[in-house]
Design a protein around this motif. Structure first.
Motif, PDB file in Angstrom:
ATOM      1  N   ILE A   8       0.862  -1.175   0.000  1.00  0.00           N
ATOM      2  CA  ILE A   8       0.000   0.000   0.000  1.00  0.00           C
ATOM      3  C   ILE A   8       0.902   1.230   0.000  1.00  0.00           C
ATOM      4  O   ILE A   8       1.751   1.380   0.878  1.00  0.00           O
ATOM      5  N   ALA A   9       0.727   2.083  -0.987  1.00  0.00           N
ATOM      6  CA  ALA A   9       1.482   3.329  -1.081  1.00  0.00           C
ATOM      7  C   ALA A   9       0.492   4.488  -1.036  1.00  0.00           C
ATOM      8  O   ALA A   9      -0.595   4.402  -1.611  1.00  0.00           O
ATOM      9  N   SER A  35       0.731 -10.998  -6.244  1.00  0.00           N
ATOM     10  CA  SER A  35       0.427  -9.992  -5.226  1.00  0.00           C
ATOM     11  C   SER A  35      -0.257  -8.775  -5.835  1.00  0.00           C
ATOM     12  O   SER A  35      -0.370  -8.647  -7.047  1.00  0.00           O
ATOM     13  N   ARG A  36      -0.695  -7.878  -4.977  1.00  0.00           N
ATOM     14  CA  ARG A  36      -1.343  -6.636  -5.393  1.00  0.00           C
ATOM     15  C   ARG A  36      -0.584  -5.454  -4.812  1.00  0.00           C
ATOM     16  O   ARG A  36       0.015  -5.532  -3.752  1.00  0.00           O
ATOM     17  N   CYS A  37      -0.699  -4.353  -5.514  1.00  0.00           N
ATOM     18  CA  CYS A  37      -0.160  -3.090  -5.035  1.00  0.00           C
ATOM     19  C   CYS A  37      -1.273  -2.054  -5.203  1.00  0.00           C
ATOM     20  O   CYS A  37      -1.868  -1.952  -6.277  1.00  0.00           O
ATOM     21  N   VAL A  38      -1.568  -1.322  -4.150  1.00  0.00           N
ATOM     22  CA  VAL A  38      -2.588  -0.280  -4.191  1.00  0.00           C
ATOM     23  C   VAL A  38      -1.901   1.043  -3.879  1.00  0.00           C
ATOM     24  O   VAL A  38      -1.265   1.182  -2.833  1.00  0.00           O
ATOM     25  N   ILE A  39      -2.035   1.992  -4.788  1.00  0.00           N
ATOM     26  CA  ILE A  39      -1.404   3.294  -4.637  1.00  0.00           C
ATOM     27  C   ILE A  39      -2.509   4.337  -4.555  1.00  0.00           C
ATOM     28  O   ILE A  39      -3.215   4.585  -5.539  1.00  0.00           O
ATOM     29  N   ALA A  40      -2.705   4.918  -3.380  1.00  0.00           N
ATOM     30  CA  ALA A  40      -3.780   5.882  -3.152  1.00  0.00           C
ATOM     31  C   ALA A  40      -3.306   7.292  -3.471  1.00  0.00           C
ATOM     32  O   ALA A  40      -2.202   7.682  -3.100  1.00  0.00           O
ATOM     33  N   THR A  41      -4.155   8.062  -4.166  1.00  0.00           N
ATOM     34  CA  THR A  41      -3.819   9.436  -4.542  1.00  0.00           C
ATOM     35  C   THR A  41      -4.952  10.386  -4.154  1.00  0.00           C
ATOM     36  O   THR A  41      -6.081   9.961  -3.937  1.00  0.00           O
ATOM     37  N   PHE A  42      -4.618  11.655  -4.099  1.00  0.00           N
ATOM     38  CA  PHE A  42      -5.613  12.682  -3.793  1.00  0.00           C
ATOM     39  C   PHE A  42      -6.347  13.151  -5.042  1.00  0.00           C
ATOM     40  O   PHE A  42      -7.524  13.478  -4.989  1.00  0.00           O
ATOM     41  N   PHE A  43      -5.624  13.231  -6.146  1.00  0.00           N
ATOM     42  CA  PHE A  43      -6.158  13.847  -7.351  1.00  0.00           C
ATOM     43  C   PHE A  43      -6.129  12.873  -8.527  1.00  0.00           C
ATOM     44  O   PHE A  43      -5.269  12.008  -8.614  1.00  0.00           O
ATOM     45  N   CYS A  61      -2.523  -1.842 -14.733  1.00  0.00           N
ATOM     46  CA  CYS A  61      -3.214  -1.357 -13.534  1.00  0.00           C
ATOM     47  C   CYS A  61      -4.526  -0.701 -13.945  1.00  0.00           C
ATOM     48  O   CYS A  61      -4.773  -0.474 -15.126  1.00  0.00           O
ATOM     49  N   HIS A  62      -5.348  -0.416 -12.962  1.00  0.00           N
ATOM     50  CA  HIS A  62      -6.587   0.310 -13.218  1.00  0.00           C
ATOM     51  C   HIS A  62      -6.871   1.232 -12.034  1.00  0.00           C
ATOM     52  O   HIS A  62      -6.357   1.037 -10.940  1.00  0.00           O
ATOM     53  N   VAL A  63      -7.697   2.257 -12.273  1.00  0.00           N
ATOM     54  CA  VAL A  63      -7.995   3.270 -11.264  1.00  0.00           C
ATOM     55  C   VAL A  63      -9.420   3.085 -10.769  1.00  0.00           C
ATOM     56  O   VAL A  63     -10.339   2.878 -11.558  1.00  0.00           O
ATOM     57  N   ARG A  64      -9.576   3.156  -9.458  1.00  0.00           N
ATOM     58  CA  ARG A  64     -10.904   3.103  -8.834  1.00  0.00           C
ATOM     59  C   ARG A  64     -11.096   4.361  -8.002  1.00  0.00           C
ATOM     60  O   ARG A  64     -10.144   4.854  -7.397  1.00  0.00           O
ATOM     61  N   GLU A  65     -12.324   4.869  -7.970  1.00  0.00           N
ATOM     62  CA  GLU A  65     -12.637   6.041  -7.147  1.00  0.00           C
ATOM     63  C   GLU A  65     -13.254   5.592  -5.833  1.00  0.00           C
ATOM     64  O   GLU A  65     -14.119   4.712  -5.809  1.00  0.00           O
ATOM     65  N   ASN A  66     -12.811   6.201  -4.751  1.00  0.00           N
ATOM     66  CA  ASN A  66     -13.344   5.919  -3.429  1.00  0.00           C
ATOM     67  C   ASN A  66     -14.817   6.336  -3.401  1.00  0.00           C
ATOM     68  O   ASN A  66     -15.140   7.499  -3.660  1.00  0.00           O
ATOM     69  N   ILE A  93      -4.750   0.401  -8.751  1.00  0.00           N
ATOM     70  CA  ILE A  93      -4.590  -0.985  -8.350  1.00  0.00           C
ATOM     71  C   ILE A  93      -3.746  -1.697  -9.404  1.00  0.00           C
ATOM     72  O   ILE A  93      -4.132  -1.773 -10.569  1.00  0.00           O
ATOM     73  N   VAL A  94      -2.588  -2.152  -8.966  1.00  0.00           N
ATOM     74  CA  VAL A  94      -1.657  -2.829  -9.857  1.00  0.00           C
ATOM     75  C   VAL A  94      -1.965  -4.314  -9.838  1.00  0.00           C
ATOM     76  O   VAL A  94      -2.014  -4.931  -8.774  1.00  0.00           O
TER      77      VAL A  94
END
Length: 95
Positions: A8-9, A35-43, A61-66, A93-94
């Motif tokens: 988790i980054a 394995s998975r890698c999740v990289i959280a961003t603000f923008f 990878c793909h992008v998901r919105e909270n 999400i990688v």
């Protein structure tokens, strides 16, 4: 360190100049098989930059919105510089 099953980054400022290709390459190298890698961003622009870097490194990878931010009115946070942000709004999400 041994390979990790989950990494988790949080909040890479990957849209700025700097060592982000190297940093994300090191993060991705730390993954174990399956394995998975999740990289959280603000923008969204950060999520797009992280996606471009990951894909440039040969990783899909793909992008998901909270879903927390899909409310109306959208909750925001104003930082010390007066910039309005949405903390951890997007997750790259990688696979």
């Amino acid at each position: 360190l041994p390979p990790s099953g989950l990494i988790i980054a949080v909040h890479p400022r990957a849209t700025l100049f700097g060592p982000w290709w190297s940093i994300l390459a090191n993060v991705l190298r730390g993954r174990g098989p399956g394995s998975r890698c999740v990289i959280a961003t603000f923008f969204k622009c950060e999520a797009d930059a992280v996606t471009a870097i990951c894909e440039g490194l040969g990783v899909s990878c793909h992008v998901r919105e909270n879903p927390h931010y899909q409310r109306s009115p959208m909750p925001t946070f104003t930082d010390a510089s007066g910039i309005e942000a949405t903390p951890l709004r997007f997750a790259v999400i990688v696979d």
